[in-house]
Design an enzyme around this catalytic site. Sequence first.
Site, PDB file in Angstrom:
ATOM      1  N   PHE A   1       0.847  -1.192   0.000  1.00  0.00           N
ATOM      2  CA  PHE A   1       0.000   0.000   0.000  1.00  0.00           C
ATOM      3  C   PHE A   1       0.885   1.245   0.000  1.00  0.00           C
ATOM      4  CE2 PHE A   1      -3.525   2.773   1.750  1.00  0.00           C
ATOM      5  CZ  PHE A   1      -4.332   2.639   0.638  1.00  0.00           C
TER       6      PHE A   1
ATOM      7  N   THR B   1       4.178  -4.427  -4.697  1.00  0.00           N
ATOM      8  CA  THR B   1       5.247  -4.346  -3.693  1.00  0.00           C
ATOM      9  C   THR B   1       6.558  -3.998  -4.407  1.00  0.00           C
ATOM     10  OG1 THR B   1       5.778  -6.717  -3.818  1.00  0.00           O
ATOM     11  CG2 THR B   1       4.029  -6.065  -2.286  1.00  0.00           C
TER      12      THR B   1
ATOM     13  N   LYS C   1       8.138  -5.459 -11.714  1.00  0.00           N
ATOM     14  CA  LYS C   1       8.963  -6.080 -12.754  1.00  0.00           C
ATOM     15  C   LYS C   1       9.461  -7.468 -12.349  1.00  0.00           C
ATOM     16  CE  LYS C   1      11.645  -2.419 -12.483  1.00  0.00           C
ATOM     17  NZ  LYS C   1      10.809  -1.416 -11.808  1.00  0.00           N
TER      18      LYS C   1
ATOM     19  N   GLU D   1       0.781  -4.881 -17.528  1.00  0.00           N
ATOM     20  CA  GLU D   1       1.150  -3.786 -18.426  1.00  0.00           C
ATOM     21  C   GLU D   1       2.080  -2.775 -17.748  1.00  0.00           C
ATOM     22  OE1 GLU D   1       0.064  -3.070 -21.926  1.00  0.00           O
ATOM     23  OE2 GLU D   1       1.902  -1.984 -21.460  1.00  0.00           O
TER      24      GLU D   1
ATOM     25  N   VAL E   1       6.461  -2.214 -17.470  1.00  0.00           N
ATOM     26  CA  VAL E   1       7.458  -1.702 -18.419  1.00  0.00           C
ATOM     27  C   VAL E   1       7.485  -0.171 -18.486  1.00  0.00           C
ATOM     28  CG1 VAL E   1       8.257  -1.712 -20.813  1.00  0.00           C
ATOM     29  CG2 VAL E   1       7.450  -3.826 -19.770  1.00  0.00           C
TER      30      VAL E   1
ATOM     31  N   GLU F   1      16.332   7.372  -6.830  1.00  0.00           N
ATOM     32  CA  GLU F   1      16.387   6.852  -5.459  1.00  0.00           C
ATOM     33  C   GLU F   1      17.637   7.390  -4.763  1.00  0.00           C
ATOM     34  OE1 GLU F   1      14.147   4.435  -4.351  1.00  0.00           O
ATOM     35  OE2 GLU F   1      13.083   4.427  -6.275  1.00  0.00           O
TER      36      GLU F   1
ATOM     37  N   ASP G   1      17.517  -1.544 -13.998  1.00  0.00           N
ATOM     38  CA  ASP G   1      16.062  -1.404 -14.140  1.00  0.00           C
ATOM     39  C   ASP G   1      15.650  -1.679 -15.591  1.00  0.00           C
ATOM     40  OD1 ASP G   1      13.351  -0.202 -13.297  1.00  0.00           O
ATOM     41  OD2 ASP G   1      13.959   1.107 -14.947  1.00  0.00           O
TER      42      ASP G   1
ATOM     43  N   LYS H   1      13.190  -4.672 -17.726  1.00  0.00           N
ATOM     44  CA  LYS H   1      12.129  -4.326 -18.675  1.00  0.00           C
ATOM     45  C   LYS H   1      12.395  -4.934 -20.054  1.00  0.00           C
ATOM     46  CE  LYS H   1      10.994  -0.099 -16.160  1.00  0.00           C
ATOM     47  NZ  LYS H   1      11.302   1.340 -15.975  1.00  0.00           N
TER      48      LYS H   1
END
Lengths: 351, 351
Positions: A11, A99, A128, A152, A155, A212, A223, A227
């Site tokens: 959440f 999460t 991912k 969806e 990516v 980050e 990352d 993808k």
Amino acid sequence: MIEYKVALIGFGGVNRALVQLAAENNAGWLRELGFQLKFVGVSDLYLGSAICPRGLDLNDLCALPSVKGALENLPGGKALPETEEVIQHSGADIVAEATFTNPVDGEPASSYCWNALNKGISVVTTNKGPVAFNADALTHAAELKGVFFEFEGSVMSGTPAIRLARESLAGSDLVGFEGILNGTSNLVISSMEMGLSFEEAVEKAQRLGYAEADPTADIEGHDVRLKVTILANQLLGAKLKPRDVTCKGISGLTVQAVQDAVASNARWKLIGSASKAPDGTVCASVEPKLLPIENSLASVAGAINAVTFKTRVLGDVTVRGPGAGRTETAYALLSDIVSIHRKKSAVEASK
Amino acid sequence: MIEYKVALIGFGGVNRALVQLAAENNAGWLRELGFQLKFVGVSDLYLGSAICPRGLDLNDLCALPSVKGALENLPGGKALPETEEVIQHSGADIVAEATFTNPVDGEPASSYCWNALNKGISVVTTNKGPVAFNADALTHAAELKGVFFEFEGSVMSGTPAIRLARESLAGSDLVGFEGILNGTSNLVISSMEMGLSFEEAVEKAQRLGYAEADPTADIEGHDVRLKVTILANQLLGAKLKPRDVTCKGISGLTVQAVQDAVASNARWKLIGSASKAPDGTVCASVEPKLLPIENSLASVAGAINAVTFKTRVLGDVTVRGPGAGRTETAYALLSDIVSIHRKKSAVEASK
């Protein structure tokens, strides 16, 4: 009236934004999309959990303070996360899994997806990890139960990529793709074009809320690698693991190189790409590439994402749009639910 | 094995390219898409007609000379067009309508579509006329018969626009769009940026095969007006006729203005756009607009098309790709057939 019962796993910003969208648009969705959403359970490592089969109050959920154990104060609430309880006993039709991404093995999110699907609950996720590592097994599990596994948002957040290629470009003979799939690294390069050093550009991205505290995953291409794995497997029929994708980030790019490129009508971009050879072999990589200004990705500046699908029949088709953002990513979950609703409706209509 | 029986109305570049695609890919389509195509009839004002319920030979069709009455030499062939006969008696499941666009009232193509749908035959078309003038009535006729009226190719040839917005952006709260929807006029502006006069630029576009002998429809925005009408009606719920769309072309643009724009980091583009007010009113126009270079349409040069969908939830999403070309437009017909196949399959699967 069709009302899907959704259980929220995690959440943070994304699932909160999904609740906010529902609070603002449920009546409109019912009219225009044919369904509305009810949230019957929620579990979060920090906030705790709640199970409420009649549906949690949307305003209560929207207003939940970001305080440890805060879900305890909602009906059916507990101060501790009880993710498996929420999946198994909230009576959900759909689990919205949002999460954190574990780039090593996709856990524990993959297990959450797996357990929901095996109980006959559809899963929508923006994560991912489960998709890059376990999409085939999870899709197969969904099919066995006659439910759906949709992803969806894994990516380009809400910008359609997987569904665009699968649905709107079916039959165009897709042989590859190249994309700008990480907004942070693209923003860093754009800032370097305007004269900032690499370090200053990273700091700026952090200040703007894109990067980050540890920007490694964005800057070094990890990352994007996840993808690329997802797109290559889903769209080109590859069977890649993330480690199979060669990966080089942008930390080696100098301000000089970036500005020389601009001066000669070109742009450095961090490109994730894959191509399928005639024998079906798929080769995939992440690396900085120098693009001539005519390339439709060259003009994609700042935190925007874009991907060019390379097809034999139609040539190149490029889609560009937001690649991040809470509401934008929550929209991806909605688009997955729309897709599930349409597939179920087509079946219902024929009965 | 699923084999759709297709009747071809019009046998110019587009339907010829569809046959060529089928000749090259039928085996692959059967494997990957789940169907193949057979051509059971063809009618063309110049070439004549042929009806062959067992299926015309694909190589014969591909090799047909562009000679008046040439279809007479195929099985079931006649030297004269017999469009209604082909629609009524070829046994087609799908009519592929690709005759010329009549910008005044969409006829006779609208009648061809109407007659096919009323006989319970699905229609796929790349023709702007029937869609701009009669889409609602034709869609309703299809629904009454349980068949389909599909027209993806009427806007950006094979580049997905209508289907992208309807399927992949459902629920994003689309409030408008702006697009470069005519490759010829865009190519003319690009040439003027490089120093050609307006007249020279038009001649160049003609030489390259983009502009018609009479380039008025492209240059004065009439072609874009039909496409804006289609998108506004289909995606924003408008009820516009083409005459409701204000329309100004590019013939008033000077080389000076075009080059001044480039010098100040902007671009003139012929933009077709529409926006929906909160009360549902839709305002639509075609006119040259000065776009800052950051606008994702500014970098769309040459004969490429692009459209930006403006959504409340997701912000802007832009798709760009080919906007013309025989094979590219024929692909749009294929994508319509894929869409029909998937809807039918979902129904079949549930029986």
